[in-house]
Design a protein around this motif. Structure first.
Motif, PDB file in Angstrom:
ATOM      1  N   VAL A   1      47.546 -30.361  14.624  1.00 38.39           N
ATOM      2  CA  VAL A   1      48.026 -31.689  14.245  1.00 38.39           C
ATOM      3  C   VAL A   1      47.729 -31.900  12.763  1.00 38.39           C
ATOM      4  CG1 VAL A   1      47.707 -32.629  16.550  1.00 38.39           C
ATOM      5  CG2 VAL A   1      45.858 -32.807  14.898  1.00 38.39           C
ATOM      6  N   SER A   2      48.409 -32.873  12.200  1.00 37.89           N
ATOM      7  CA  SER A   2      48.333 -33.078  10.751  1.00 37.89           C
ATOM      8  C   SER A   2      47.101 -33.854  10.316  1.00 37.89           C
ATOM      9  CB  SER A   2      49.588 -33.808  10.266  1.00 37.89           C
ATOM     10  OG  SER A   2      49.742 -35.040  10.945  1.00 37.89           O
ATOM     11  N   GLU A   3      46.478 -34.597  11.233  1.00 35.42           N
ATOM     12  CA  GLU A   3      45.337 -35.398  10.814  1.00 35.42           C
ATOM     13  C   GLU A   3      44.316 -35.513  11.940  1.00 35.42           C
ATOM     14  OE1 GLU A   3      46.279 -39.712  10.459  1.00 35.42           O
ATOM     15  OE2 GLU A   3      48.359 -39.051  10.678  1.00 35.42           O
ATOM     16  N   ILE A   4      43.051 -35.449  11.547  1.00 37.12           N
ATOM     17  CA  ILE A   4      41.951 -35.682  12.478  1.00 37.12           C
ATOM     18  C   ILE A   4      41.039 -36.704  11.814  1.00 37.12           C
ATOM     19  CG2 ILE A   4      40.054 -34.689  13.795  1.00 37.12           C
ATOM     20  CD1 ILE A   4      41.394 -31.993  13.638  1.00 37.12           C
ATOM     21  N   HIS A   5      41.093 -37.940  12.299  1.00 28.83           N
ATOM     22  CA  HIS A   5      40.302 -39.007  11.696  1.00 28.83           C
ATOM     23  C   HIS A   5      38.808 -38.730  11.919  1.00 28.83           C
ATOM     24  CE1 HIS A   5      44.031 -41.718  12.558  1.00 28.83           C
ATOM     25  NE2 HIS A   5      44.247 -40.820  11.635  1.00 28.83           N
ATOM     26  N   GLY A   6      38.017 -38.891  10.850  1.00 30.82           N
ATOM     27  CA  GLY A   6      36.586 -38.672  10.934  1.00 30.82           C
ATOM     28  C   GLY A   6      36.163 -37.242  10.663  1.00 30.82           C
ATOM     29  N   TYR A   7      37.133 -36.365  10.447  1.00 32.97           N
ATOM     30  CA  TYR A   7      36.822 -34.957  10.186  1.00 32.97           C
ATOM     31  C   TYR A   7      37.375 -34.562   8.828  1.00 32.97           C
ATOM     32  CZ  TYR A   7      37.205 -29.860  10.399  1.00 32.97           C
ATOM     33  OH  TYR A   7      37.124 -28.535  10.110  1.00 32.97           O
ATOM     34  N   ARG A   8      36.533 -33.915   8.038  1.00 31.58           N
ATOM     35  CA  ARG A   8      36.960 -33.431   6.729  1.00 31.58           C
ATOM     36  C   ARG A   8      37.015 -31.905   6.773  1.00 31.58           C
ATOM     37  NH1 ARG A   8      34.060 -36.167   1.664  1.00 31.58           N
ATOM     38  NH2 ARG A   8      35.389 -34.542   0.743  1.00 31.58           N
ATOM     39  N   ALA A   9      38.231 -31.372   6.637  1.00 35.49           N
ATOM     40  CA  ALA A   9      38.406 -29.928   6.739  1.00 35.49           C
ATOM     41  C   ALA A   9      37.638 -29.192   5.650  1.00 35.49           C
ATOM     42  CB  ALA A   9      39.889 -29.586   6.672  1.00 35.49           C
ATOM     43  N   ASP A  10      37.475 -29.853   4.474  1.00 32.25           N
ATOM     44  CA  ASP A  10      36.791 -29.176   3.376  1.00 32.25           C
ATOM     45  C   ASP A  10      35.280 -29.119   3.576  1.00 32.25           C
ATOM     46  OD1 ASP A  10      36.768 -31.961   3.147  1.00 32.25           O
ATOM     47  OD2 ASP A  10      36.407 -31.881   0.991  1.00 32.25           O
ATOM     48  N   LEU A  11      34.739 -30.002   4.430  1.00 31.16           N
ATOM     49  CA  LEU A  11      33.299 -30.042   4.647  1.00 31.16           C
ATOM     50  C   LEU A  11      32.903 -29.594   6.055  1.00 31.16           C
ATOM     51  CD1 LEU A  11      32.440 -33.440   2.899  1.00 31.16           C
ATOM     52  CD2 LEU A  11      32.115 -31.126   1.992  1.00 31.16           C
ATOM     53  N   GLY A  12      33.706 -29.944   7.036  1.00 28.29           N
ATOM     54  CA  GLY A  12      33.402 -29.564   8.404  1.00 28.29           C
ATOM     55  C   GLY A  12      33.043 -30.758   9.265  1.00 28.29           C
ATOM     56  N   LEU A  13      32.387 -30.462  10.380  1.00 29.16           N
ATOM     57  CA  LEU A  13      32.013 -31.475  11.360  1.00 29.16           C
ATOM     58  C   LEU A  13      30.721 -32.155  10.916  1.00 29.16           C
ATOM     59  CD1 LEU A  13      33.155 -32.339  14.161  1.00 29.16           C
ATOM     60  CD2 LEU A  13      31.454 -30.819  15.178  1.00 29.16           C
ATOM     61  N   ARG A  14      30.693 -33.485  10.986  1.00 28.89           N
ATOM     62  CA  ARG A  14      29.499 -34.217  10.565  1.00 28.89           C
ATOM     63  C   ARG A  14      28.563 -34.390  11.745  1.00 28.89           C
ATOM     64  NH1 ARG A  14      29.993 -40.159   8.072  1.00 28.89           N
ATOM     65  NH2 ARG A  14      29.106 -40.781  10.074  1.00 28.89           N
ATOM     66  N   ILE A  15      27.386 -33.800  11.673  1.00 31.24           N
ATOM     67  CA  ILE A  15      26.446 -33.828  12.797  1.00 31.24           C
ATOM     68  C   ILE A  15      25.076 -34.304  12.305  1.00 31.24           C
ATOM     69  CG2 ILE A  15      27.597 -31.990  14.084  1.00 31.24           C
ATOM     70  CD1 ILE A  15      25.532 -30.044  12.941  1.00 31.24           C
ATOM     71  N   PHE A  16      24.272 -34.802  13.254  1.00 32.72           N
ATOM     72  CA  PHE A  16      22.925 -35.247  12.914  1.00 32.72           C
ATOM     73  C   PHE A  16      22.019 -34.041  12.650  1.00 32.72           C
ATOM     74  CE2 PHE A  16      24.070 -39.192  15.320  1.00 32.72           C
ATOM     75  CZ  PHE A  16      23.855 -40.081  14.273  1.00 32.72           C
TER      76      PHE A  16
ATOM     77  N   ASN B   1      22.821 -43.770   6.793  1.00 32.59           N
ATOM     78  CA  ASN B   1      21.947 -43.100   5.830  1.00 32.59           C
ATOM     79  C   ASN B   1      22.403 -41.646   5.731  1.00 32.59           C
ATOM     80  OD1 ASN B   1      19.898 -41.868   4.372  1.00 32.59           O
ATOM     81  ND2 ASN B   1      18.265 -43.073   5.349  1.00 32.59           N
ATOM     82  N   GLU B   2      22.902 -41.267   4.566  1.00 36.64           N
ATOM     83  CA  GLU B   2      23.472 -39.935   4.415  1.00 36.64           C
ATOM     84  C   GLU B   2      22.439 -38.822   4.557  1.00 36.64           C
ATOM     85  OE1 GLU B   2      23.341 -39.752  -0.479  1.00 36.64           O
ATOM     86  OE2 GLU B   2      25.249 -39.961   0.570  1.00 36.64           O
ATOM     87  N   GLU B   3      21.147 -39.173   4.492  1.00 37.89           N
ATOM     88  CA  GLU B   3      20.117 -38.160   4.663  1.00 37.89           C
ATOM     89  C   GLU B   3      19.934 -37.763   6.133  1.00 37.89           C
ATOM     90  OE1 GLU B   3      16.534 -39.493   2.900  1.00 37.89           O
ATOM     91  OE2 GLU B   3      17.360 -39.589   0.851  1.00 37.89           O
ATOM     92  N   ASN B   4      20.573 -38.515   7.029  1.00 39.07           N
ATOM     93  CA  ASN B   4      20.392 -38.265   8.463  1.00 39.07           C
ATOM     94  C   ASN B   4      21.409 -37.282   9.040  1.00 39.07           C
ATOM     95  OD1 ASN B   4      18.212 -39.987   8.595  1.00 39.07           O
ATOM     96  ND2 ASN B   4      19.439 -41.772   9.199  1.00 39.07           N
ATOM     97  N   TYR B   5      22.396 -36.884   8.243  1.00 42.84           N
ATOM     98  CA  TYR B   5      23.405 -35.982   8.808  1.00 42.84           C
ATOM     99  C   TYR B   5      23.711 -34.855   7.834  1.00 42.84           C
ATOM    100  CZ  TYR B   5      26.618 -38.745   5.866  1.00 42.84           C
ATOM    101  OH  TYR B   5      27.236 -39.366   4.812  1.00 42.84           O
ATOM    102  N   GLU B   6      24.418 -33.843   8.360  1.00 43.92           N
ATOM    103  CA  GLU B   6      24.878 -32.718   7.564  1.00 43.92           C
ATOM    104  C   GLU B   6      26.259 -32.301   8.072  1.00 43.92           C
ATOM    105  OE1 GLU B   6      22.759 -29.048   8.347  1.00 43.92           O
ATOM    106  OE2 GLU B   6      21.954 -29.929  10.209  1.00 43.92           O
ATOM    107  N   TYR B   7      26.930 -31.447   7.320  1.00 39.28           N
ATOM    108  CA  TYR B   7      28.238 -30.946   7.720  1.00 39.28           C
ATOM    109  C   TYR B   7      28.125 -29.486   8.160  1.00 39.28           C
ATOM    110  CZ  TYR B   7      30.370 -35.081   5.600  1.00 39.28           C
ATOM    111  OH  TYR B   7      30.743 -36.361   5.301  1.00 39.28           O
ATOM    112  N   MET B   8      28.936 -29.155   9.168  1.00 43.83           N
ATOM    113  CA  MET B   8      28.987 -27.771   9.624  1.00 43.83           C
ATOM    114  C   MET B   8      30.448 -27.403   9.861  1.00 43.83           C
ATOM    115  SD  MET B   8      27.173 -25.946  12.926  1.00 43.83           S
ATOM    116  CE  MET B   8      25.529 -26.108  12.211  1.00 43.83           C
ATOM    117  N   ALA B   9      30.880 -26.294   9.291  1.00 47.59           N
ATOM    118  CA  ALA B   9      32.256 -25.830   9.483  1.00 47.59           C
ATOM    119  C   ALA B   9      32.508 -25.540  10.950  1.00 47.59           C
ATOM    120  CB  ALA B   9      32.501 -24.578   8.648  1.00 47.59           C
TER     121      ALA B   9
END
Length: 918
Positions: free
Chosen positions: A873-888, A816-824
């Protein structure tokens, strides 16, 4: 002129010494041929050749080719001063020995003119090509008796036989074991009654290579017992070989153990032809590939296609004007074997009853399991199958945090509670080691104290790791079973499928240790050992040995056959040694197998698994030993070459394994002053060892990071492919397909890179030079700390304050996308300074190293943020550099805490609260 002698210290194994010795012999004979008659040089070259002949005798006595008779013929040519003929003969022998061409022509060993079978292109004719092997006879017989045996067996061969074999006779127990270790050609052993124990052929040249044999303590055994004991030792060191026993002992007096050891027992009065036919039959059975043969037969049948797959028989490809190049590239046989039909002998992977079932049974015999299953979509799927088959929601699994991501996803699917184990960090090279046994025991005892030991189902470890660290499997299993006697072990051997085919490696594999411990715990001697151990325990001391009345051996290994053996991509196997499999796990295993296995498996992949099994049973020992040898050669080359040492270091045991985990004290396999350290002691004793076929090159002094070095230099300039890098290392791996030429090519590429770096450093401006020096300092002195697993947020802890987290709950909460947010990332540390607790809602997997630094439900620590910030490193799976870290979101965690606290409520109450999440 210095006298030519064989120096064992500077050769890793006897095969390397032997080839180099023949090359030296060729060089010296060429010099002799070119020297003036009667000169001082001629005398010196003769003396050198005589010394080399003498020392080579101690090696060649264990081989059919060139063998002792050949050495004597060459010595006779030297006595007759036939220098030109001698030089040509030695050159010819060396060429055939190095290229293995003599094994393509079985008659080569007895032909006066071995070149007679060659075609104009220098290849042997089809008539001459046969599958050649050697049979070792063990008996103290005279040379005349040996010659008669050789003659009689040769007379029994038929020209149309698929196989041909040579004879190697060894006259003592020790000689037989030395021959088995040295001679890859031996495929069958015939022990004739009672051989003497001690060898008369051990020379200083071979002594360093046979210390494991010299340590054996069977010399005091009665001669009548040595034959059966030798049979058991053959099965220990080379279990793939067929063993036969010739005796006069009456059947009533033969021990059951002797009857079980040998494939067949003969009596001296029986016809030698029966022995010959039995040997050929044994080889034929191993050579058989049930599924591959069925697939070949199917492809030859004229077939009408009225089922799925237009590509079957190549019909949709070869008649096409637009994709026929695809068919031409792969060849017609690939498409003739394509079908979705399970009839015609091809069998069903999900419910095999014919050729596939036989193929898997043969694989089980080869790999030492009780059950083996083929997997056609990689070890990632194999891991999920095993976890789902054995673990139910609420079970607790002890798992190394830096294992492959498929295990973590498997835990999500199974609903198990992971207790994460941290490997010791190797911060200097930005990688992790392995999990110390003491940490595993500590977690297990914490769970026992909390009353949750009964819920612990499995210990899951990676063996060996990507970087080559290998556990002491026997020690781990024994000490864990002493605490939890019904523990299930899952050894992820994705990079270790080859390990079962040479003894040093095999003793650290799941299947070998499972069989060994099962036999051990069944014995009366172990029961006495256990009773004495319990009697001597101090008050409150934890037992170090399992109770033989309670212990169960339940071991699973998943292997990527395609990674280290011959198989098409994604070809993998699951090996099972579980004494409770039929009673407890078979049904759930088959359900999990069918859940994850395609109903449309790739038949070519299955055939490759079948054929790969045949290969390792016949030449696995040879190929694995050669891959180790080539890895050692590369290590020595980099260590010894002044240009390569300037920029590169081959990391070795001391770099990877802390001293407290190395009982043997060995720090390196090789150094230029002392030569080679033997592996045997370390592999027997140490908690962790380093697989030498994994060659990690430290490149910090180049000023280039691992990812750039891989792409800009290795791939773009030399088309050299590798899998893994870190900030300041690159990993090379040798395998059974590695050739001397490829090692030479890699060495040449590294030399060219070193030259290029030399030139580049000379042209740098002052500012560029300062930047490069700063970069080198960063890669060689500044090391980002490697974070341990933090902890699960209390909302996702199975029991507050006790190891184990509800990763499944956290994983699906993020649907449920309402349960998390992104933080740089840059905002995470300031948020923590304000006492906000950040909890990951997804897996965060930097590649490399390729394992999660965060899992759903895990609290984000400051160390983890610093590590992610420092990564280049060139890739971090599960992390979006444009949005940040996905946290609850905090309010979701508060609601989740309320839900978790209702764990003791009835189902209806829990359902109402759970609805809040949606």
């Amino acid at each position: 002129m210095p006298e030519k002698k064989l120096d064992s210290a500077h050769y890793y194994n006897i095969a390397q010494l032997r080839v180099e010795s023949w090359n030296t012999l060729k060089s010296e004979s060429t010099k002799l041929h070119s020297s003036a008659r009667g000169s001082e040089d001629e005398k010196n070259y003769k003396k050198n050749l005589q010394q080399l002949f003498k020392e080579l005798e101690g090696v060649e006595c264990f081989f059919a080719f060139p063998g002792l008779s050949c050495i004597e013929n060459l010595r006779e040519m030297l006595r007759r001063q036939e220098h030109t003929a001698l030089s040509h003969k030695i050159a010819e022998i060396t060429k055939n020995l190095v290229s293995d061409r003599y094994r393509s022509n079985p008659d080569f060993l007895e032909d006066e003119d071995p070149g007679a079978e060659l075609t104009d292109k220098g290849e042997y004719t089809e008539v001459a090509k046969k599958n050649y092997f050697e049979v070792m006879f063990v008996e103290d017989i005279s040379q005349a008796e040996e010659n008669k045996l050789r003659h009689d067996l040769k007379e029994m061969r038929l020209s149309n036989e698929q196989f041909a074999y040579g004879i190697v006779v060894q006259r003592s127990f020790e000689d037989a074991l030395i021959a088995l270790q040295f001679n890859f050609n031996i495929q069958a052993v015939v022990i004739r009654y009672a051989p003497p124990y001690h060898s008369k052929k051990i020379t200083p040249v071979i002594k360093p290579f046979i210390q494991n044999i010299l340590k054996l303590k069977f010399g005091s055994k009665p001669p009548t017992e040595l034959g059966p004991i030798l049979g058991t030792m053959v099965k220990k060191f080379r279990p793939e070989l067929d063993t036969y026993y010739v005796t006069d002992t009456a059947l009533g007096n033969l021990k059951d153990s002797t009857l079980k050891t040998f494939r067949r027992i003969f009596y001296r009065t029986e016809d030698l032809q029966e022995l010959h036919l039995t040997v050929i039959r044994g080889i034929s059975e191993r050579y058989e590939t049930p599924f591959f043969s069925a697939l070949k037969d199917y492809s030859k049948k004229p077939t009408g296609i009225f089922h799925a797959m237009p590509i079957s028989r190549g019909n949709s490809v070869f008649k096409s004007r637009w994709i026929n190049d695809f068919g031409n590239f792969y060849g017609r046989n690939m498409f003739l074997a394509e079908t979705s039909s399970t009839t015609g002998g091809l069998d069903s992977l999900l419910q095999p009853t014919g050729s596939l079932k036989k193929a898997q049974q043969k694989a089980s015999d080869a790999y030492g399991s009780r059950n083996t299953y083929f997997v056609t979509n990689g070890t990632s799927t194999a891991n999920k199958i095993v976890v789902q088959a054995l673990v139910k929601p609420g079970d607790v699994i002890l798992i190394d945090r830096d294992c492959h991501k498929s295990h973590h996803y498997g835990l999500v699917l199974a609903g198990a509670y992971p207790v994460y184990l941290d490997s010791y960090p190797i911060e200097e090279y930005s990688m992790y080691g392995a999990v110390p046994l003491e940490q595993i025991k500590e977690k297990l005892l914490q769970l026992k104290k909390a009353g949750r030991l009964s819920l612990v189902k499995m210990l899951l470890l990676t063996n060996c790791t990507f970087d080559g660290l290998v556990y002491n499997v026997e020690k781990v299993m024994q000490e864990i079973l002493a605490i939890k006697p019904d523990m299930v072990f899952l050894w992820d051997e994705a990079w270790f499928a080859f390990a079962g085919f040479t003894y040093n490696y095999k003793q650290r594999t799941g299947m070998f240790v499972a069989q060994k411990l099962f036999n051990k715990y069944q014995s009366d001697s172990y029961r006495e050992e256990y009773n004495a151990h319990i009697k001597n325990l101090k008050k409150n001391e934890i037992p170090g040995l399992p109770n033989p009345d309670e212990v169960r051996i339940r071991v699973y290994s998943t292997q990527s056959t395609h990674k280290t053996l011959s198989s098409f991509r994604q070809g993998s196997m699951i090996h099972i040694w579980d004494e409770d499999f039929r009673k407890k796990s078979e049904n759930t295993f088959m359900e999990a197998y069918m859940t994850h296995t395609s109903t449309s498996p790739n038949y070519q992949m299955l055939a490759s698994l079948d054929v790969g099994r045949r290969q390792v049973q016949f030449e696995g020992y040879e190929l694995v030993e050669k891959s180790i040898e080539l890895a050692m050669v590369l290590r020595a080359k980099v260590n010894d070459h002044p240009k390569l040492k300037k920029y590169f270091d081959v990391l070795t045991i001391g770099n990877f394994i802390p001293k407290q985990h190395r009982k043997s004290g060995i720090k390196e396999y090789y150094n230029s002053k002392e030569g080679w350290n033997r592996m045997e002691t370390a592999w027997e004793q140490d908690e962790f060892v380093l697989d030498p076929t994994k060659i990690t090159l430290h490149i910090g002094r180049t000023g280039v990071d691992g990812d750039t070095f891989k792409n800009r230099y290795l791939m773009d300039k030399f088309n050299i492919q590798i899998n893994k890098t870190s900030r300041n290392t690159v990993l090379f791996m040798t395998n059974i397909g590695t050739t001397r030429g490829s090692v030479t090519y890699l060495t040449n590429a590294l030399l060219k890179i070193a030259d290029e770096l030399d030139q580049e450093f000379k042209t740098l401006s002052q500012e560029e030079g300062n930047n490069r020096r700063d970069r080198i300092k960063s890669l060689t002195e500044d090391f980002p700390p490697l974070p341990d697993f933090s902890y699960f947020h209390h909302s996702f802890q199975a029991v507050p304050g006790v190891p184990g987290g509800n990763i499944r709950e956290a994983f699906f909460l993020a649907y449920n996308e309402e349960n998390y947010e992104y933080m740089a990332l840059t905002g995470c540390l300031p948020a923590m300074e304000e006492n906000r607790i950040l909890v990951a809602s997804s897996f965060i997997i930097p590649y490399p190293p390729g394992f999660p630094v965060l899992v759903p439900g895990q609290v984000v620590s400051k160390e983890i943020i610093r590590f992610l910030t420092a990564l280049d490193v060139s890739e971090i799976h599960g992390y979006r550099a444009d949005l940040g870290l996905r946290i609850f979101k905090d309010n979701v965690l508060n609601r989740q805490k309320t839900v978790s606290s209702m764990g003791s409520m009835g189902n209806n109450s829990k359902k109402k609260i759970t609805n809040l999440k949606n």
